[in-house]
Write a protein that holds these residues in place. Structure first.
Motif, PDB file in Angstrom:
ATOM      1  N   ASP A  45      14.137 103.866  48.145  1.00  0.00           N
ATOM      2  CA  ASP A  45      13.910 102.717  47.269  1.00  0.00           C
ATOM      3  C   ASP A  45      14.517 101.456  47.881  1.00  0.00           C
ATOM      4  N   ASP A 296       6.127 114.417  38.672  1.00  0.00           N
ATOM      5  CA  ASP A 296       6.031 112.965  38.766  1.00  0.00           C
ATOM      6  C   ASP A 296       4.609 112.579  39.181  1.00  0.00           C
ATOM      7  N   PRO A 297       3.887 111.804  38.362  1.00  0.00           N
ATOM      8  CA  PRO A 297       2.512 111.428  38.709  1.00  0.00           C
ATOM      9  C   PRO A 297       2.396 110.701  40.046  1.00  0.00           C
ATOM     10  N   GLU A 298       3.357 109.838  40.361  1.00  0.00           N
ATOM     11  CA  GLU A 298       3.293 109.126  41.633  1.00  0.00           C
ATOM     12  C   GLU A 298       3.467 110.078  42.810  1.00  0.00           C
ATOM     13  N   ARG A 299       4.354 111.038  42.655  1.00  0.00           N
ATOM     14  CA  ARG A 299       4.555 112.025  43.722  1.00  0.00           C
ATOM     15  C   ARG A 299       3.339 112.947  43.834  1.00  0.00           C
ATOM     16  N   GLN A 301       0.345 112.011  43.336  1.00  0.00           N
ATOM     17  CA  GLN A 301      -0.636 111.210  44.053  1.00  0.00           C
ATOM     18  C   GLN A 301      -0.385 111.262  45.553  1.00  0.00           C
ATOM     19  N   ARG A 302       0.883 111.350  45.949  1.00  0.00           N
ATOM     20  CA  ARG A 302       1.206 111.465  47.372  1.00  0.00           C
ATOM     21  C   ARG A 302       0.642 112.755  47.949  1.00  0.00           C
ATOM     22  N   THR A 305      -3.000 112.110  48.572  1.00  0.00           N
ATOM     23  CA  THR A 305      -3.167 111.267  49.756  1.00  0.00           C
ATOM     24  C   THR A 305      -2.987 112.068  51.032  1.00  0.00           C
TER      25      THR A 305
END
Length: 447
Positions: A45, A296-299, A301-302, A305
């Motif tokens: 971060d 975690d939705p963002e993770r 998404q990774r 990807t």
């Protein structure tokens, strides 16, 4: 991290901005990052905030700053000890505190540039400090040079400064691994290796190695589809990476797919999948019906990807694997990878902010979460199916003790031996890989 408001409003008008390609700028950026981590934030971060705050840094300055950031963080306890000898009281200005820690690290690893480091640190302090702190930085660093030999000798007598780990970490490891605790700590202070995994779906080992040779990147083989580089390089410089021909993955992490005994057609669950390296490796190894979960939705998404880059597909869901009612359709899995959240103590050299952010009682918290995950996943495993339990921890509470307690709770669980006849595999940090733990569990019909 300092606020993103312009610094120039706080600086004397006669001082021009620091040259973007100067050591003073790299020291400033690195000091900011150290302060950010010391305030309890993850380094990843911090990098996001840093590059947003300093958008026009040349690559050379970024690289120099990152090297000093990682080095200073790996030196946990070192800067604290040295500053305690050089200051009458702790600094309350976090940016100057971070700058001094980075400068002291630089003085130790680049003694041949000592006077340049001091000069450039003072230049940096002049632009980020108020009052007499520029003079303080100058005085502290020059005093450090005068006392250097005695300071280093004293640091060797202080356990945290010598071993560069928190006291609680040293104590815990000494108790759980009395035969090699010191070697594990020293390994965690080294630079991590860079290993590659060849995507056998899209290329061959021969083609990948030819491309590396053409690019002038030195390597040596580790396995049928794996390589280790002689020295790390930027990911963007790897030929074929953008096209999905290869991935960066630690050699230790690459063991999971092989240990699961994957076969075409199997229904497989990757229960804690992000960032997706092991998910992709399993799909490269066999034709699977694979579900990948991350809370975690963002993770999550990774993971998507990662798979898209490699030309792979899976059913990826953002879900807590403990809440099976949210994602499981009742059909059992033949293989489960439980790469559970952990202290990450086995990868501290790769993520050195872990030394600063973890606390002693965090290990018990992770152990509780791991037990919950294992108990929740076990009913979803088919009779005869196998679950591989994985951590990147070196602490027994998260590894051997965790698995032993799980097996004692489940009469239908059998611990399977690996090729060497052992019921667990402990990969300690070393020249070729980070620290990992593996245990393979098979489900039998209830007695």
């Amino acid at each position: 991290m300092r606020p993103a408001s312009p610094q120039s409003a706080q600086l004397p008008p006669q001082l021009p901005p620091l040259p973007a390609d100067s050591l003073a700028m790299a020291l400033t950026v690195a000091g900011d990052a150290i302060g950010y981590v010391r305030n309890g934030h993850a380094l990843n971060d911090g990098f996001t905030a840093l590059w947003r705050h300093y958008p026009d840094l040349p690559a050379s300055t970024r690289g120099a700053a990152q090297d000093m950031i990682y080095g200073t963080l790996r030196d946990y306890g070192r800067g604290e000890f040295l500053l305690s000898r050089l200051l009458q009281q702790p600094l309350t200005e976090p940016t100057i505190d971070g700058l001094l820690r980075v400068a002291l690290h630089r003085l130790e690893v680049r003694a041949d540039t000592a006077h340049t480091v001091v000069d450039q640190a003072v230049e940096a302090a002049a632009r980020i400090a108020r009052g007499g702190l520029k003079g303080l930085v100058n005085g502290v660093l020059r005093n450090a040079l005068r006392q250097w030999d005695s300071l280093m000798a004293a640091a060797e007598l202080n356990e945290e400064a010598r071993l560069r780990h928190p006291k609680w970490w040293i104590t815990r490891l000494r108790k759980s691994a009395p035969e090699n605790w010191r070697e594990q700590l020293l390994a965690a202070n080294t630079h991590p290796p860079m290993s590659l995994r060849i995507n056998r779906r899209r290329t061959t080992l021969a083609a990948a190695t030819t491309a590396l040779q053409t690019a002038g990147i030195a390597y040596r083989p580790l396995g049928d589809f794996s390589l280790i580089l002689d020295k790390p390089v930027p990911v963007a410089s790897l030929p074929g990476y953008a096209e999905g021909l290869l991935s960066v993955q630690d050699w230790g992490a690459q063991q999971a797919a092989a240990l699961l005994d994957l076969q075409d057609g199997q229904r497989v669950l990757d229960a804690c999948a992000a960032p997706g390296g092991k998910t992709a490796h399993m799909l490269e190894s066999a034709d699977l019906q694979l579900m990948a979960l991350d809370a975690d939705p963002e993770r999550a998404q990774r993971v998507e990807t990662q798979l898209a880059r490699l030309g792979l597909s899976a059913s990826v869901k953002a879900a807590d694997c403990r809440r099976t009612q949210d994602w499981w359709d009742g059909r059992p899995f033949e293989r489960i990878l439980a790469d559970v959240p952990c202290s990450a103590s086995g990868v501290a050299r790769r993520h050195p902010d872990i030394k600063w952010l973890r606390q002693a009682d965090d290990v018990a918290g992770f152990a509780t979460q791991q037990a919950e995950i294992l108990d929740a996943l076990w009913p979803t495993l088919a009779v005869g199916g196998k679950m591989l339990y994985v951590t990147c921890s070196i602490f027994a509470e998260e590894n051997s003790l965790q698995v032993a307690r799980f097996a004692s709770r489940h009469a239908d669980c059998q611990r399977l031996a690996f090729a060497d006849g052992q019921l667990e595999a402990r990969w300690l940090p070393g020249p070729e890989h980070d620290g990992f733990y593996f245990a393979l569990l098979q489900k039998h019909a209830a007695p």
